[in-house]
Motif scaffolding. Structure first.
Motif, mmCIF file in Angstrom:
data_model
loop_
_atom_site.group_PDB
_atom_site.id
_atom_site.type_symbol
_atom_site.label_atom_id
_atom_site.label_comp_id
_atom_site.label_asym_id
_atom_site.label_seq_id
_atom_site.Cartn_x
_atom_site.Cartn_y
_atom_site.Cartn_z
ATOM 1 N N ALA A 269 0.852 -1.182 0.000
ATOM 2 C CA ALA A 269 0.000 0.000 0.000
ATOM 3 C C ALA A 269 0.894 1.240 0.000
ATOM 4 C CB ALA A 269 -0.912 -0.012 1.209
ATOM 5 N N ILE A 270 0.272 2.413 -0.064
ATOM 6 C CA ILE A 270 1.029 3.667 -0.098
ATOM 7 C C ILE A 270 0.448 4.655 0.907
ATOM 8 C CG2 ILE A 270 1.713 5.657 -1.506
ATOM 9 C CD1 ILE A 270 1.599 3.892 -3.952
ATOM 10 N N LEU A 271 1.315 5.323 1.646
ATOM 11 C CA LEU A 271 0.911 6.426 2.511
ATOM 12 C C LEU A 271 1.460 7.717 1.912
ATOM 13 C CD1 LEU A 271 -0.367 7.511 5.118
ATOM 14 C CD2 LEU A 271 1.850 7.173 6.238
ATOM 15 N N TYR A 272 0.541 8.639 1.598
ATOM 16 C CA TYR A 272 0.911 9.936 1.043
ATOM 17 C C TYR A 272 0.776 11.011 2.115
ATOM 18 C CZ TYR A 272 0.562 8.067 -3.760
ATOM 19 O OH TYR A 272 0.731 7.360 -4.932
ATOM 20 N N ASN A 282 5.153 10.570 -1.104
ATOM 21 C CA ASN A 282 5.094 9.173 -0.697
ATOM 22 C C ASN A 282 6.045 8.958 0.480
ATOM 23 O OD1 ASN A 282 5.283 6.397 -0.404
ATOM 24 N ND2 ASN A 282 5.354 5.975 -2.590
ATOM 25 N N VAL A 283 5.474 8.688 1.662
ATOM 26 C CA VAL A 283 6.295 8.491 2.869
ATOM 27 C C VAL A 283 6.125 7.071 3.408
ATOM 28 C CG1 VAL A 283 6.247 10.929 3.511
ATOM 29 C CG2 VAL A 283 4.438 9.402 4.327
ATOM 30 N N THR A 284 5.730 6.136 2.550
ATOM 31 C CA THR A 284 5.407 4.782 2.979
ATOM 32 C C THR A 284 6.550 4.129 3.756
ATOM 33 O OG1 THR A 284 4.085 4.600 0.956
ATOM 34 C CG2 THR A 284 4.489 2.577 2.201
ATOM 35 N N ARG A 285 7.720 4.141 3.206
ATOM 36 C CA ARG A 285 8.864 3.510 3.874
ATOM 37 C C ARG A 285 9.280 4.285 5.120
ATOM 38 N NH1 ARG A 285 11.237 -0.449 0.636
ATOM 39 N NH2 ARG A 285 10.728 -0.365 -1.585
ATOM 40 N N ALA A 286 9.357 5.583 4.994
ATOM 41 C CA ALA A 286 9.796 6.404 6.127
ATOM 42 C C ALA A 286 8.839 6.288 7.310
ATOM 43 C CB ALA A 286 9.918 7.862 5.690
ATOM 44 N N ALA A 287 7.558 6.086 7.028
ATOM 45 C CA ALA A 287 6.564 5.999 8.094
ATOM 46 C C ALA A 287 6.427 4.598 8.664
ATOM 47 C CB ALA A 287 5.208 6.478 7.579
ATOM 48 N N GLY A 288 7.112 3.616 8.092
ATOM 49 C CA GLY A 288 7.025 2.237 8.583
ATOM 50 C C GLY A 288 5.779 1.519 8.129
ATOM 51 N N ASN A 329 5.489 10.618 15.778
ATOM 52 C CA ASN A 329 6.677 11.240 15.199
ATOM 53 C C ASN A 329 6.739 11.040 13.687
ATOM 54 O OD1 ASN A 329 7.202 8.539 15.051
ATOM 55 N ND2 ASN A 329 9.040 8.569 16.343
ATOM 56 N N GLY A 330 5.588 10.779 13.089
ATOM 57 C CA GLY A 330 5.543 10.540 11.650
ATOM 58 C C GLY A 330 5.736 9.099 11.266
ATOM 59 N N THR A 331 5.856 8.209 12.255
ATOM 60 C CA THR A 331 6.029 6.785 11.972
ATOM 61 C C THR A 331 4.937 5.976 12.662
ATOM 62 O OG1 THR A 331 7.442 6.277 13.878
ATOM 63 C CG2 THR A 331 8.519 7.143 11.888
ATOM 64 N N PHE A 332 4.813 4.705 12.225
ATOM 65 C CA PHE A 332 3.837 3.782 12.778
ATOM 66 C C PHE A 332 4.522 2.491 13.187
ATOM 67 C CE2 PHE A 332 1.421 6.651 10.179
ATOM 68 C CZ PHE A 332 0.175 6.755 10.777
ATOM 69 N N ASP A 333 3.915 1.791 14.135
ATOM 70 C CA ASP A 333 4.396 0.487 14.578
ATOM 71 C C ASP A 333 3.283 -0.523 14.346
ATOM 72 O OD1 ASP A 333 5.846 -1.559 15.675
ATOM 73 O OD2 ASP A 333 5.564 -0.927 17.760
ATOM 74 N N GLU A 334 3.533 -1.538 13.512
ATOM 75 C CA GLU A 334 2.498 -2.527 13.203
ATOM 76 C C GLU A 334 2.409 -3.532 14.354
ATOM 77 O OE1 GLU A 334 -0.058 -4.980 12.486
ATOM 78 O OE2 GLU A 334 1.779 -6.089 12.006
ATOM 79 N N ILE A 335 1.284 -3.520 15.100
ATOM 80 C CA ILE A 335 1.144 -4.318 16.313
ATOM 81 C C ILE A 335 -0.117 -5.182 16.271
ATOM 82 C CG2 ILE A 335 2.462 -2.726 17.757
ATOM 83 C CD1 ILE A 335 -0.217 -1.568 18.708
#
Length: 423
Positions: A269-272, A282-288, A329-335
């Motif tokens: 998927a993509i996070l914009y 596109n910040v998909t990788r940077a945001a986790g 902080n602009g990132t996510f943790d998949e839990i």
């Protein structure tokens, strides 16, 4: 140690609630029991689509001031499609046996696009991808305010640009008018609302076509302000890798049919991130968020742990569901696994096709995931609240590639749903 403790705190904020689903093949009923307080019956119709209104009866045991039992009201449905002037017919575009792409129902989304106080309806349509010369387009129906609608697709300029699958409204430039994002097989399209009843294709300017990772089969999407900068960001889900070299048909129990999702690889998927100038990054990788094996169908955002930051729920078809916790902080943790929402109650993966995300005045979040008719639905409720009674709750329903809103008042459930016709 600190990071692990934080993860465990997140994991403790969701609690399962039993939902029993009628297991017989072809049965269209769901029976739901919420901690013994309420019974909800949901009917899913496999018939030509319609616009319907319905009220679902409330508590199992409810009494008036004299202590007398109040009998629940029977649910009544009224088909008002023809009377409302809705003439949309979904074209799935198959040539012979439908392939995986063509067995999807169409997306539909509702918003007051012209600011007149009446909700309008946008229907997403398929396309002829076999060069047969068959014309098909999406449809925008403007609410006339008297129970009828008129097709304003051509005037508004929102016919779609490809094989459509889903849609979502969101005012990404904060001008007071909802804009429209349509997910498609291939390149997606973003329509900017001009505020005068017309739209402009802003896909190239905004940079949100959704093709960066090679994904072609786009599904659910959602606007949400994940970094709380006052501007709506955009998550675009992707389904399986159905490219030119992927199988079209499979043999199941000796019968040639469309292939199940397990026959295909997943896609990211993509996070914009909204830059605030009409463009996105596109910040998909940077945001986790990058998950190359995902098979997204439905997605929704909600602050399930009441920390003031929106989290992201993703329903996947045949792989673990995702819960992305917002790390502020602009990132996510998949839990998803830690919270217990990634798998079905017996530990198996779900064919998760739609989700309900509800929030109540207790600030508790309820998540319901539905899959196929042979699976149990899953309901989870966050443990965090303010000690108030649970209802009323507001539910955002994301069903595969579409979203509608359900309002639950007390334990009486009022539903307004838009469904479309297939041929």
């Amino acid at each position: 140690m600190g990071q692990q403790s934080a993860k465990m705190r997140h994991a403790e904020t969701l609690k399962p609630i039993e939902i029993r689903q009628v297991p017989q093949r072809g049965d269209t009923r769901f029976a739901s029991k919420l901690r013994g307080r309420s019974t909800l019956l949901v009917l899913v119709f496999a018939v030509p689509g319609f616009v319907m209104t319905a009220t679902f009866a409330g508590p199992r045991s409810r009494r008036n001031l004299d202590g007398q039992a109040i009998q629940p009201t029977l649910t009544q449905f009224t088909n008002v499609t023809a009377r409302a002037g809705i003439k949309f017919v979904h074209f799935r575009g198959n040539e012979g046996i439908p392939i995986n792409r063509e067995i999807f129902g169409p997306g539909v989304c509702v918003a007051d696009f012209n600011g007149d106080g009446y909700p309008d309806i946008y229907f997403v349509n398929g396309r002829d991808l076999y060069n047969r010369g068959i014309a098909a387009r999406n449809a925008l129906y403007q609410n006339n305010g008297d129970g009828t609608f008129q097709d304003v697709t051509q005037t508004a300029g929102v016919p779609g640009t490809g094989y459509g699958l889903g849609c979502v409204w969101g005012d990404y430039d904060n001008d007071g008018f909802p804009d429209l994002y349509v997910t498609q097989y291939g390149r997606n399209v973003l329509y900017h609302n001009n505020g005068n009843g017309t739209f402009t294709d802003a896909t190239d300017k905004a940079g949100v076509a959704g093709l960066e990772f090679g994904a072609q089969f786009h599904s659910g999407a959602t606007f949400f302000d994940y970094d709380r900068d006052g501007r709506l960001d955009l998550y675009v889900g992707s389904y399986v890798a159905l490219g030119s070299d992927a199988p079209r048909y499979c043999t199941v129990s000796g019968v040639k049919t469309s292939c199940p999702p397990s026959a295909y690889k997943g896609t990211p998927a993509i996070l914009y991130h909204n830059n605030g100038d009409g463009t996105f990054t596109n910040v998909t990788r940077a945001a986790g968020i990058y998950q190359p094996h995902g098979k997204n169908l439905a997605v929704g955002a909600a602050d399930y742990d009441n920390d003031g930051w929106p989290d992201l729920f993703v329903a996947n078809d045949g792989v673990n569901a995702y819960l992305y916790h917002n790390e502020h902080n602009g990132t996510f943790d998949e839990i998803g696994l830690l919270t217990g929402m990634a798998l079905a109650s017996r530990g198996n993966v779900m064919a998760a096709m739609c989700i309900w995300i509800c929030s109540s005045r207790t600030s508790r979040t309820t998540l319901i995931t539905f899959g196929t008719t042979m699976e149990r639905a899953r309901l989870m409720r966050s443990a965090i609240g303010r000690g108030l009674p649970d209802p009323p709750v507001e539910c955002l329903v994301s069903a595969a590639a579409s979203s509608i809103t359900i309002t639950m008042v007390g334990w009486t459930y009022s539903l307004r749903m838009a469904m479309s016709i297939q041929k």
